[in-house]
Design an enzyme around this catalytic site. Sequence first.
Site, PDB file in Angstrom:
ATOM      1  N   ASP A  38     -10.704   6.840  36.708  1.00 45.70           N
ATOM      2  CA  ASP A  38     -10.853   5.484  37.792  1.00 45.70           C
ATOM      3  C   ASP A  38     -11.873   5.421  39.053  1.00 45.70           C
ATOM      4  O   ASP A  38     -12.810   4.530  38.886  1.00 45.70           O
ATOM      5  CB  ASP A  38      -9.311   4.883  38.041  1.00 45.70           C
ATOM      6  CG  ASP A  38      -8.464   4.681  36.984  1.00 45.70           C
ATOM      7  OD1 ASP A  38      -7.504   4.114  37.262  1.00 45.70           O
ATOM      8  OD2 ASP A  38      -9.614   4.475  35.863  1.00 45.70           O
ATOM      9  N   LEU A  84      -9.460   1.739  -3.824  1.00 38.50           N
ATOM     10  CA  LEU A  84      -9.256   2.745  -4.454  1.00 38.50           C
ATOM     11  C   LEU A  84      -8.379   2.730  -5.466  1.00 38.50           C
ATOM     12  O   LEU A  84      -7.645   1.901  -5.632  1.00 38.50           O
ATOM     13  CB  LEU A  84      -8.222   3.146  -3.164  1.00 38.50           C
ATOM     14  CG  LEU A  84      -8.595   4.141  -2.440  1.00 38.50           C
ATOM     15  CD1 LEU A  84      -7.641   4.553  -0.774  1.00 38.50           C
ATOM     16  CD2 LEU A  84      -9.411   5.512  -2.903  1.00 38.50           C
ATOM     17  N   GLU A 114      -4.623  12.766   2.521  1.00 33.01           N
ATOM     18  CA  GLU A 114      -4.832  12.174   3.745  1.00 33.01           C
ATOM     19  C   GLU A 114      -3.674  10.969   3.617  1.00 33.01           C
ATOM     20  O   GLU A 114      -4.306  10.451   2.593  1.00 33.01           O
ATOM     21  CB  GLU A 114      -6.503  11.546   4.043  1.00 33.01           C
ATOM     22  CG  GLU A 114      -7.668  12.166   3.872  1.00 33.01           C
ATOM     23  CD  GLU A 114      -8.914  11.505   4.065  1.00 33.01           C
ATOM     24  OE1 GLU A 114      -8.965  10.489   4.358  1.00 33.01           O
ATOM     25  OE2 GLU A 114      -9.866  12.519   3.511  1.00 33.01           O
ATOM     26  N   LYS A 116      -2.511   7.497   3.843  1.00 33.60           N
ATOM     27  CA  LYS A 116      -3.732   6.343   3.904  1.00 33.60           C
ATOM     28  C   LYS A 116      -3.071   5.602   5.277  1.00 33.60           C
ATOM     29  O   LYS A 116      -1.805   4.133   4.782  1.00 33.60           O
ATOM     30  CB  LYS A 116      -3.090   6.101   2.101  1.00 33.60           C
ATOM     31  CG  LYS A 116      -3.341   4.419   1.813  1.00 33.60           C
ATOM     32  CD  LYS A 116      -4.180   4.210   0.216  1.00 33.60           C
ATOM     33  CE  LYS A 116      -4.427   3.121   0.099  1.00 33.60           C
ATOM     34  NZ  LYS A 116      -4.108   2.356   1.064  1.00 33.60           N
ATOM     35  N   GLU A 173      -9.686   3.814   9.721  1.00 36.78           N
ATOM     36  CA  GLU A 173      -8.832   2.777   9.359  1.00 36.78           C
ATOM     37  C   GLU A 173      -8.522   2.435  10.937  1.00 36.78           C
ATOM     38  O   GLU A 173      -8.121   3.133  11.455  1.00 36.78           O
ATOM     39  CB  GLU A 173      -7.628   3.220   8.433  1.00 36.78           C
ATOM     40  CG  GLU A 173      -6.313   1.742   7.832  1.00 36.78           C
ATOM     41  CD  GLU A 173      -7.343   1.419   6.843  1.00 36.78           C
ATOM     42  OE1 GLU A 173      -8.222   1.572   5.980  1.00 36.78           O
ATOM     43  OE2 GLU A 173      -6.828   0.245   6.695  1.00 36.78           O
ATOM     44  N   LYS A 314       0.232   6.412  -3.854  1.00 30.08           N
ATOM     45  CA  LYS A 314       1.327   5.147  -3.377  1.00 30.08           C
ATOM     46  C   LYS A 314       2.867   5.814  -2.761  1.00 30.08           C
ATOM     47  O   LYS A 314       3.316   6.480  -3.585  1.00 30.08           O
ATOM     48  CB  LYS A 314       2.066   3.529  -3.326  1.00 30.08           C
ATOM     49  CG  LYS A 314       0.058   3.281  -3.776  1.00 30.08           C
ATOM     50  CD  LYS A 314      -1.159   3.069  -2.321  1.00 30.08           C
ATOM     51  CE  LYS A 314      -0.466   1.454  -1.756  1.00 30.08           C
ATOM     52  NZ  LYS A 314      -0.454   0.424  -2.098  1.00 30.08           N
TER      53      LYS A 314
HETATM   54  C1  LIG Z   1     -13.713   6.835   0.757  1.00 30.91           C
HETATM   55  C2  LIG Z   1     -12.955   6.073  -0.062  1.00 30.91           C
HETATM   56  C3  LIG Z   1     -13.235   5.067  -0.726  1.00 30.91           C
HETATM   57  C4  LIG Z   1     -12.507   7.251  -0.936  1.00 30.91           C
HETATM   58  C5  LIG Z   1     -12.233   5.660   0.605  1.00 30.91           C
HETATM   59  N1  LIG Z   1     -11.335   4.356   0.806  1.00 30.91           N
HETATM   60  C6  LIG Z   1     -10.112   4.637   1.960  1.00 30.91           C
HETATM   61  N2  LIG Z   1     -10.278   2.738   1.399  1.00 30.91           N
HETATM   62  C7  LIG Z   1     -10.187   2.026  -0.206  1.00 30.91           C
HETATM   63  C8  LIG Z   1      -9.541   1.037  -0.658  1.00 30.91           C
HETATM   64  N3  LIG Z   1      -9.811  -0.211   1.078  1.00 30.91           N
HETATM   65  C9  LIG Z   1      -9.874  -1.640   1.084  1.00 30.91           C
HETATM   66  N4  LIG Z   1      -9.058  -2.521   1.782  1.00 30.91           N
HETATM   67  C10 LIG Z   1      -9.199  -3.358   1.304  1.00 30.91           C
HETATM   68  C11 LIG Z   1      -8.599  -4.359   0.224  1.00 30.91           C
HETATM   69  C12 LIG Z   1      -9.571  -3.530  -0.926  1.00 30.91           C
HETATM   70  N5  LIG Z   1      -9.344  -1.864  -0.510  1.00 30.91           N
HETATM   71  C13 LIG Z   1      -9.299   0.546   2.385  1.00 30.91           C
HETATM   72  C14 LIG Z   1     -10.180   2.068   2.148  1.00 30.91           C
HETATM   73  C15 LIG Z   1      -9.695   4.920   2.359  1.00 30.91           C
HETATM   74  C16 LIG Z   1      -8.951   4.065   2.685  1.00 30.91           C
HETATM   75  C17 LIG Z   1      -8.070   5.330   4.612  1.00 30.91           C
HETATM   76  C18 LIG Z   1      -7.133   5.319   4.707  1.00 30.91           C
HETATM   77  N6  LIG Z   1      -6.185   3.884   4.818  1.00 30.91           N
HETATM   78  O1  LIG Z   1      -6.042   6.037   5.310  1.00 30.91           O
HETATM   79  C19 LIG Z   1      -8.437   6.951   3.736  1.00 30.91           C
HETATM   80  N7  LIG Z   1      -7.568   8.007   4.366  1.00 30.91           N
HETATM   81  N8  LIG Z   1      -9.796   7.209   2.971  1.00 30.91           N
HETATM   82  C20 LIG Z   1      -9.892   6.968   2.235  1.00 30.91           C
HETATM   83  N9  LIG Z   1     -11.280   6.258   1.738  1.00 30.91           N
END
Ligand SMILES: CC(C)(C)c1nc(N2CCN(c3ncccn3)CC2)c2cc(C(N)=O)c(N)nc2n1
Length: 331
Positions: A38, A84, A114, A116, A173, A314
């Site tokens: 600070d 995705l 990773e 989600k 994200e 999922k």
């Molecule tokens: C680079 C790619 C396309 C493979 C990809 N796409 C992602 N997403 C796509 C669909 N998304 C989306 N969002 C709203 C509506 C439709 N699709 C939301 C992000 C990923 C989301 C996450 C996560 N959430 O932690 C993650 N670790 N890796 C991702 N990697």
Amino acid sequence: MADDSIVQRVAELRRELHYHNHRYYVMDDPVISDFDYDMLLQELRTIEEEHPELVTPDSPTHRIGGDPAEGFVQVEHRHTMLSLGNAFDDESLEAWYRRVRNLLDDADFSMTCELKIDGLAVSLVYEDGVFVQGATRGNGFVGENVTQNLRTIRSIPLVLQGDPPPYLEVRGEVYMPVESFRRLNEERAERGEQLFANPRNSGAGTIRQLDPKVTASRNMQIWAYSLGDAGDVPGLPDHWEALEWLKSLGFRINPNNRLCYTVEEVKDYYREFVERRHGLPYEVDGVVVKVNPFNYQSSLGVVGREPRWAVAYKFPAERAVTRLLEIGINV
Ligand SMILES: CC(C)(C)c1nc(N2CCN(c3ncccn3)CC2)c2cc(C(N)=O)c(N)nc2n1
């Protein structure tokens, strides 16, 4: 006009403050006391007040931007933000894996697993290592310019470390930690205000606030999860190396990411986090599995809006009431 020693001191303070900001908010490993941090920030603020001509948009004193926006300007993503495909059980994960293996005519390739994160996908654009634009995913082609709101998130670097290219886009994200969500709803309940249903909704609402001060008042965080386009950074062979490189630039990368070599290892990772997911300080709704080598990603390509080289496995849906009770909301 400020003399040289002042200009030097300002540059030194900014470098130091960006470094300590990174240690505290990205690495969660500060090497300076809050008080000393600070004091440095106050010293920079004082100099900037005396010498407004020295203020730059990337200064650590300017995380909480200007006035509330009337609405959000639309921005077109330079690289489409893909969707995705989903898998809901081992059979569909294995079907995805077999299809990829057949298309690659190759038995062994690595995959990154990773968590989600159940937040809001954003695109961050850096020019010459400085954060210049933040946007929501929107429909994948066009999103909303929420730069002022994203600047208030301390784990989003305003200035990159290392040796960034002239143009860099990073995807991540943005999310509200569960504890921050619980506390926010407690405050809203005390004020008789309507409660947010879950951390995802409260996070999305917070990022789309017109007033950056409101966004800044809520503890939002980010996990960076990919480059905007692998082509932007030649020389990186695969996604895992890209994540390591992003970490070296100052981005917050999830420590639970794991490199897997077989579909069995992917299933082990998935089962491990079906058990561990409610012990995490943020909500997750599955595992994202990505073919790791960039050359394989480009030969697999995209079908419609979904990459063939990634799938979202999922987690099973939850009983809503139990979930709310688990995060401390008495229904
Ligand atoms: C680079 C790619 C396309 C493979 C990809 N796409 C992602 N997403 C796509 C669909 N998304 C989306 N969002 C709203 C509506 C439709 N699709 C939301 C992000 C990923 C989301 C996450 C996560 N959430 O932690 C993650 N670790 N890796 C991702 N990697």
